[in-house]
Scaffold this motif. Structure first.
Motif, PDB file in Angstrom:
ATOM      1  N   PHE A  55     -17.066  30.441  38.353  1.00 43.39           N
ATOM      2  CA  PHE A  55     -17.392  29.262  39.153  1.00 43.39           C
ATOM      3  C   PHE A  55     -17.447  29.610  40.635  1.00 43.39           C
ATOM      4  N   TYR A  56     -16.397  30.241  41.143  1.00 39.89           N
ATOM      5  CA  TYR A  56     -16.330  30.506  42.585  1.00 39.89           C
ATOM      6  C   TYR A  56     -17.237  31.653  43.022  1.00 39.89           C
ATOM      7  N   LYS A  57     -17.763  32.365  42.060  1.00 42.73           N
ATOM      8  CA  LYS A  57     -18.787  33.366  42.375  1.00 42.73           C
ATOM      9  C   LYS A  57     -20.092  32.684  42.785  1.00 42.73           C
ATOM     10  N   HIS A  58     -20.342  31.501  42.200  1.00 45.62           N
ATOM     11  CA  HIS A  58     -21.614  30.810  42.417  1.00 45.62           C
ATOM     12  C   HIS A  58     -21.503  29.596  43.328  1.00 45.62           C
ATOM     13  N   PHE A  59     -20.323  28.979  43.400  1.00 47.80           N
ATOM     14  CA  PHE A  59     -20.162  27.750  44.179  1.00 47.80           C
ATOM     15  C   PHE A  59     -18.892  27.819  45.015  1.00 47.80           C
ATOM     16  N   GLU A  60     -18.996  27.394  46.250  1.00 49.49           N
ATOM     17  CA  GLU A  60     -17.830  27.391  47.121  1.00 49.49           C
ATOM     18  C   GLU A  60     -16.910  26.207  46.834  1.00 49.49           C
TER      19      GLU A  60
END
Length: 207
Positions: free
Chosen positions: A58-63
């Motif tokens: 998740f945090y790879k793609h969205f902040e």
């Protein structure tokens, strides 16, 4: 009603085939969950679990969740606009007048579905009322795109004042959505049909 049209319209209430890669799965899951339960009621952990990915993915793609919400609305906007246009064309061919009338048929089918939860973009704008909020802006962008499409059809049909026509048609369209959702009237499109027809006939006489 053409079976192909019904298949296309059904996509308005669901989402396309589940993507295989992580980012796409997160957006797919967010669209489905946000539409069914509301944006504020669904946390990031629930989206991650639904998508079957890790928090790292998740945090790879969205902040943040807000970024996911905006991307989900943009994705829904893209395919919803496509499906509406394709359904209108299959119902009415190339006639802009008939397309404007045909959209009422699309609404009627939507309203009779048990999966109908209102307009995703009206819902999002209501949950994020600040007009400067990115989520609100994404919802407003979809509505503006709808208005521009109606204006384009009116212009193609030779309407003298397409801006005014688009305003009036949009008022009817959005009001019909609210009548269905807020008042739980699954007959809202049928009730609004004579008003739509009178409005269109007043600006675009039948050829």
């Amino acid at each position: 009603m053409d079976a192909r049209v019904q298949d296309d319209i059904a996509q308005l209430l669901s989402v396309p085939e589940v993507p295989k890669e992580g980012r796409g799965r997160l957006i797919w899951s967010a669209i489905r969950l946000f539409y069914r339960y509301g944006i504020n009621a669904v946390g990031v952990d629930r989206v991650i679990a639904e998508a079957g990915v890790s928090k790292t993915t998740f945090y790879k793609h969205f902040e943040s969740k807000d970024e996911l919400v905006v991307r989900a609305l943009e994705e829904r906007d893209a395919w919803e606009m496509r499906v509406w246009k394709e359904a209108a064309t299959r119902l009415a061919g190339d006639s802009p007048r008939e397309k404007l009338l045909g959209l009422v048929d699309v609404l009627e089918i939507l309203f009779e579905s048990e999966d109908f939860r209102g307009c995703q973009f009206i819902n999002a704008a209501a949950e994020f009322p600040n007009p400067n909020d990115p989520v609100h802006c994404a919802a407003a962008s979809h509505k503006l795109a709808n208005w521009r499409w109606v204006r384009e059809l009116a212009e193609q049909a030779g309407v003298a004042e397409p801006d005014s026509f688009a305003d009036g048609y949009t008022l009817l369209f959005e009001g019909t959505l609210v009548l269905r959702q807020v008042h739980d009237r699954d007959d809202a499109a049928r009730a609004a049909r004579p008003i739509f027809y009178a409005f269109i006939d007043g600006h675009i006489p039948a050829g």
